[in-house]
Design an enzyme around this catalytic site. Sequence first.
Site, PDB file in Angstrom:
ATOM      1  N   THR A  93       0.867  -1.180   0.000  1.00  0.00           N
ATOM      2  CA  THR A  93       0.000   0.000   0.000  1.00  0.00           C
ATOM      3  C   THR A  93       0.900   1.224   0.000  1.00  0.00           C
ATOM      4  O   THR A  93       1.486   1.569   1.026  1.00  0.00           O
ATOM      5  CB  THR A  93      -0.920  -0.009   1.237  1.00  0.00           C
ATOM      6  N   LYS A 169      -7.367   1.147  -3.181  1.00  0.00           N
ATOM      7  CA  LYS A 169      -6.901   0.537  -1.928  1.00  0.00           C
ATOM      8  C   LYS A 169      -6.947   1.551  -0.771  1.00  0.00           C
ATOM      9  O   LYS A 169      -7.404   1.251   0.332  1.00  0.00           O
ATOM     10  CB  LYS A 169      -5.476  -0.008  -2.133  1.00  0.00           C
TER      11      LYS A 169
HETATM   12  P1  NA7 Z   1       5.099  -5.730   7.928  1.00  0.00           P
HETATM   13  O1  NA7 Z   1       4.746  -7.021   8.582  1.00  0.00           O
HETATM   14  O2  NA7 Z   1       5.462  -4.566   8.779  1.00  0.00           O
HETATM   15  O3  NA7 Z   1       6.292  -6.048   6.883  1.00  0.00           O
HETATM   16  C1  NA7 Z   1       6.912  -5.007   6.195  1.00  0.00           C
HETATM   17  C2  NA7 Z   1       7.954  -5.549   5.252  1.00  0.00           C
HETATM   18  O4  NA7 Z   1       8.636  -4.437   4.640  1.00  0.00           O
HETATM   19  C3  NA7 Z   1       9.039  -6.391   5.933  1.00  0.00           C
HETATM   20  O5  NA7 Z   1       9.436  -7.397   5.043  1.00  0.00           O
HETATM   21  C4  NA7 Z   1      10.128  -5.359   6.155  1.00  0.00           C
HETATM   22  O6  NA7 Z   1      11.414  -5.915   6.305  1.00  0.00           O
HETATM   23  C5  NA7 Z   1      10.049  -4.593   4.870  1.00  0.00           C
HETATM   24  N1  NA7 Z   1      10.730  -3.277   4.932  1.00  0.00           N
HETATM   25  C6  NA7 Z   1      10.392  -2.218   5.682  1.00  0.00           C
HETATM   26  N2  NA7 Z   1      11.236  -1.189   5.458  1.00  0.00           N
HETATM   27  C7  NA7 Z   1      12.139  -1.635   4.532  1.00  0.00           C
HETATM   28  C8  NA7 Z   1      13.239  -1.043   3.872  1.00  0.00           C
HETATM   29  N3  NA7 Z   1      13.605   0.232   4.102  1.00  0.00           N
HETATM   30  N4  NA7 Z   1      13.918  -1.784   2.975  1.00  0.00           N
HETATM   31  C9  NA7 Z   1      13.552  -3.057   2.730  1.00  0.00           C
HETATM   32  N5  NA7 Z   1      12.511  -3.686   3.313  1.00  0.00           N
HETATM   33  C10 NA7 Z   1      11.810  -2.970   4.208  1.00  0.00           C
HETATM   34  O7  NA7 Z   1       3.935  -5.216   6.977  1.00  0.00           O
HETATM   35  P2  NA7 Z   1       2.741  -6.074   6.333  1.00  0.00           P
HETATM   36  O8  NA7 Z   1       3.301  -7.306   5.731  1.00  0.00           O
HETATM   37  O9  NA7 Z   1       1.623  -6.166   7.324  1.00  0.00           O
HETATM   38  O10 NA7 Z   1       2.246  -5.082   5.185  1.00  0.00           O
HETATM   39  C11 NA7 Z   1       2.862  -5.007   3.937  1.00  0.00           C
HETATM   40  C12 NA7 Z   1       2.083  -4.048   3.060  1.00  0.00           C
HETATM   41  O11 NA7 Z   1       0.726  -4.489   2.885  1.00  0.00           O
HETATM   42  C13 NA7 Z   1       1.981  -2.638   3.609  1.00  0.00           C
HETATM   43  O12 NA7 Z   1       2.046  -1.708   2.563  1.00  0.00           O
HETATM   44  C14 NA7 Z   1       0.601  -2.622   4.275  1.00  0.00           C
HETATM   45  O13 NA7 Z   1       0.094  -1.320   4.342  1.00  0.00           O
HETATM   46  C15 NA7 Z   1      -0.200  -3.567   3.430  1.00  0.00           C
HETATM   47  P3  NA7 Z   1      11.918  -6.385   7.782  1.00  0.00           P
HETATM   48  O14 NA7 Z   1      11.364  -7.778   7.956  1.00  0.00           O
HETATM   49  O15 NA7 Z   1      11.361  -5.412   8.775  1.00  0.00           O
HETATM   50  O16 NA7 Z   1      13.384  -6.341   7.684  1.00  0.00           O
END
Ligand code: NA7
Length: 290
Positions: A93, A169
Amino acid sequence: MEVGFAGLGHMGQPMAMNLLKAGHRLVVWNRTPSKAELLAENGAEVAAAPTELARTELIITMLSDDDAVTDLMFERGVLAALPQASIHVSMSTISVALSDRLAEAHRTAKQLYIAAPVFGRPEAARARALYIVAAGADPTIMHCQPLFDAMAQKTFVAGERPSMANVVKLAGNFMIASMLESLGETFALVRKSGIDPHRYLDILTGSLFSAPVYRIYGQLIAESNFEPAGFRMSLALKDMRLALAAADARMVPMPAASLVRDHLVSGVAQGQGDVDWSGLAGICAKEAGL
Ligand code: NA7
């Protein structure tokens, strides 16, 4: 199909697992590598760097927000590493503005881009019961349909410009957040009036409000069961800000969205950022002295 999948959080992990179960080959990457272990045990290849995903014909991103997607696609160089004619399916999102930026950057690089955010919580992702809202060129969406079918119960097409899916969305998430606000206010009212909250929920969902959102969230609110979060309050706040930014860009007033945004700010400021967004009802209860 061979798919590169970035983002194995609450949503990404079960979605990637369902792709594996449907027989697709997966190369996965997550910033925190431990979250890839379960997928590796189930046959996914784990990429050491995000640019390794670019050797697949199609990549899916399921990351938290604009910063994460910008970081991965532009700063860490995934977009630059993708070959011509490869496809990026953006399922996070994110803002309408970033989706438009991605569309332009992929077009310039002669790659294909569609936005395909989802409706549904992690339980729905595990049960392959998500709803996908896709937008972009029809042939690209059709090409991705087997992947969507492996992750969701239904795919809707919002239009030809990818960011149209992001608008739908964000609009949908505002609908849910405003419902949580109104449920929270009325649960506070019935509780203070001595009415059993479960009985109130039965009356609502057994009459005019039988939609799944009322049943699922009503249950959480009736039980004050806001942890662990299915969808964190901090992400809900992000979405209200994105909805308001999209509205602002089109000169559309959304006063109710402003109110819900402020209530979420209040929750996050009080340390509830990691609590489920149905915790909005907890804030309403607290404000009512409950
Ligand atoms: P989560 O469970 O908070 O997961 C977020 C994911 O994004 C997770 O894999 C994070 O990696 C990753 N992340 C966050 N910041 C970064 C950066 N800077 N670089 C690379 N990866 C990152 O969210 P949800 O799965 O509940 O939701 C995902 C989407 O669907 C979101 O847009 C919602 O609004 C709807 P991590 O594991 O923390 O290293």
